[in-house]
Scaffold this active site. Structure first.
Site, PDB file in Angstrom:
ATOM      1  N   LYS A  34     -49.724  36.207  23.281  1.00  0.00           N
ATOM      2  CA  LYS A  34     -48.995  37.599  24.010  1.00  0.00           C
ATOM      3  C   LYS A  34     -48.592  38.645  23.215  1.00  0.00           C
ATOM      4  O   LYS A  34     -48.760  38.675  21.704  1.00  0.00           O
ATOM      5  CB  LYS A  34     -47.847  37.002  24.747  1.00  0.00           C
ATOM      6  CG  LYS A  34     -46.866  36.402  24.173  1.00  0.00           C
ATOM      7  CD  LYS A  34     -45.412  35.987  24.852  1.00  0.00           C
ATOM      8  CE  LYS A  34     -44.406  35.295  23.989  1.00  0.00           C
ATOM      9  NZ  LYS A  34     -43.376  35.231  24.898  1.00  0.00           N
ATOM     10  N   TYR A 261     -32.313  62.233   5.831  1.00  0.00           N
ATOM     11  CA  TYR A 261     -31.424  62.382   6.834  1.00  0.00           C
ATOM     12  C   TYR A 261     -30.042  61.961   6.849  1.00  0.00           C
ATOM     13  O   TYR A 261     -29.906  60.707   6.571  1.00  0.00           O
ATOM     14  CB  TYR A 261     -32.023  62.144   8.475  1.00  0.00           C
ATOM     15  CG  TYR A 261     -33.232  62.910   8.797  1.00  0.00           C
ATOM     16  CD1 TYR A 261     -33.100  64.225   8.970  1.00  0.00           C
ATOM     17  CD2 TYR A 261     -34.343  62.161   8.996  1.00  0.00           C
ATOM     18  CE1 TYR A 261     -34.064  64.890   9.198  1.00  0.00           C
ATOM     19  CE2 TYR A 261     -35.519  62.880   9.371  1.00  0.00           C
ATOM     20  CZ  TYR A 261     -35.506  64.358   9.626  1.00  0.00           C
ATOM     21  OH  TYR A 261     -36.586  65.136  10.047  1.00  0.00           O
TER      22      TYR A 261
END
Length: 369
Positions: A34, A261
């Site tokens: 999955k 940042y």
């Protein structure tokens, strides 16, 4: 082409599947593929796992099962969650084996099989302590009887899932195995026989022989990642994924220069600052620059400098060895004598290794070897 990619070693997948299949004999191995095979690529991994000894595949979504069938992968495919009622026609069409645990799902499965004129094998899931999905133990006999009464359904499996098996000393796993055994006894006494019994995930398969039953469902271990740091020494697994990029730009900055940042990072000394083209839009966590994240350049560990940005990451390369544009960078995997594992990255981010590989973004192409 952007020089950022993931190398996926299919021989490593085959090694891990073979190792696990041998360990759990005579139980069969179901390979859990999955979430795009935990970020590794569902179709190539599924083919490799089937060739290496997996007798069943497991997915979460009907669409994942459809992809396997469209790739001409023919071995049984188990749906780990009950589909929505309107999805059962597709379940039958693509020869998927659904999990059921609610009356509505059971009825929809039977109706879809009847419409197609086929018998549909189903696996009944019971909740023994995960509290996620699955029928309460008190309802399992009723549901098993209902499956037997339907002319279009076969009870092909009864299973459960363990919540803390990656903690080897946690006694709750033994409790769940005990509860599951008790449930199986009740089913036998009620006349239900011949179904596959499965409880084990990777951690149970590796550390709890009493939980192997007829089949084990291995996910994280087939990708070469231990279920938890505490289980790293249980088997010689081979990591299948290496994430690489290249240095895009190098500049020399002075001591004290703020980077990225928020200016959370300031160069501790004059240094080479490398920019690499990978960022949080690729699934590389923004926080790695403020929690000790590193990469490998020239076989040496180098600190991520400041916040990871959307498309780029800065790396403090020091001054002891020259770094140039085009140099290979390894973010996950081995370079020379050094290795950065998914487990290491997960520990820095206070998460699990599963998340590290699963969150790799679609912008990162895969190269299979």
């Amino acid at each position: 082409m952007r020089p950022t990619w993931a190398d996926i070693s299919l021989p490593a997948i085959a090694h891990n599947v073979g190792l696990l299949a041998e360990l759990v004999q005579p139980a069969e191995l179901c390979a859990v593929v999955k979430a795009d095979a935990y970020g590794h690529g569902i179709v190539p991994v599924a083919r490799t796992a089937a060739q290496a000894g997996a007798t069943m595949l497991a997915v979460a979504l009907v669409d994942e099962g459809r992809r396997l069938r469209e790739a001409d992968i023919d071995i049984p495919v188990l749906l780990l969650s009950e589909p929505r009622p309107n999805e059962f026609a597709a379940v039958v069409e693509h020869r998927l084996t659904p999990t059921v645990y609610q009356g509505e799902g059971l009825a929809a499965a039977a109706a879809a099989a009847a419409t197609a004129g086929e018998r549909l094998p189903v696996h009944l899931k019971v909740d023994t302590g995960m509290a996620r999905v699955g029928a309460p133990p008190a309802q399992v006999l009723m549901l098993a009887d209902a499956i037997a009464e339907r002319g279009t359904l076969d009870l092909a499996g009864v299973w459960t899932h363990c919540a803390v098996a990656d903690e080897p000393d946690n006694s709750f796993t033994a409790y769940q195995i005990e509860q599951y055994n008790h449930l199986l006894s009740r089913l036998r006494l009620a006349g239900h026989h011949g179904f596959s019994r499965h409880l084990a995930n990777s951690a149970v398969a590796m550390a709890h022989p009493a939980g192997r039953f007829d089949m084990v469902r291995c996910g994280i271990a087939i990708y070469g990642i231990p279920p938890s740091p505490a289980m790293a020494a249980h088997l010689p697994l081979q990591p299948a994924m290496t994430v690489r990029t290249e240095v895009a730009m190098v500049k020399t900055i002075a001591a004290g220069t703020p980077v990225s940042y928020g200016h959370h990072y300031r160069a501790p000394a004059d240094t080479q600052l490398a920019t690499i083209p990978i960022g949080y839009a690729d699934g590389w966590s923004r926080r790695l620059g403020v929690c000790g994240g590193e990469v490998l350049i020239g076989g040496r560990r180098r600190a991520i400098a400041g916040m990871v940005t959307m498309d780029q990451t800065m790396v403090d390369c020091g001054v002891d060895h020259p770094v140039a544009p085009g140099d290979e960078v390894v973010l996950l995997g081995r370079q020379g004598d050094e290795e950065i594992t998914a487990t290491e990255i997960a520990e820095r981010l206070d998460t699990v290794a599963y998340e590290i590989v699963c969150q790799l973004g679609r912008r990162v192409p895969h190269r299979f070897s």
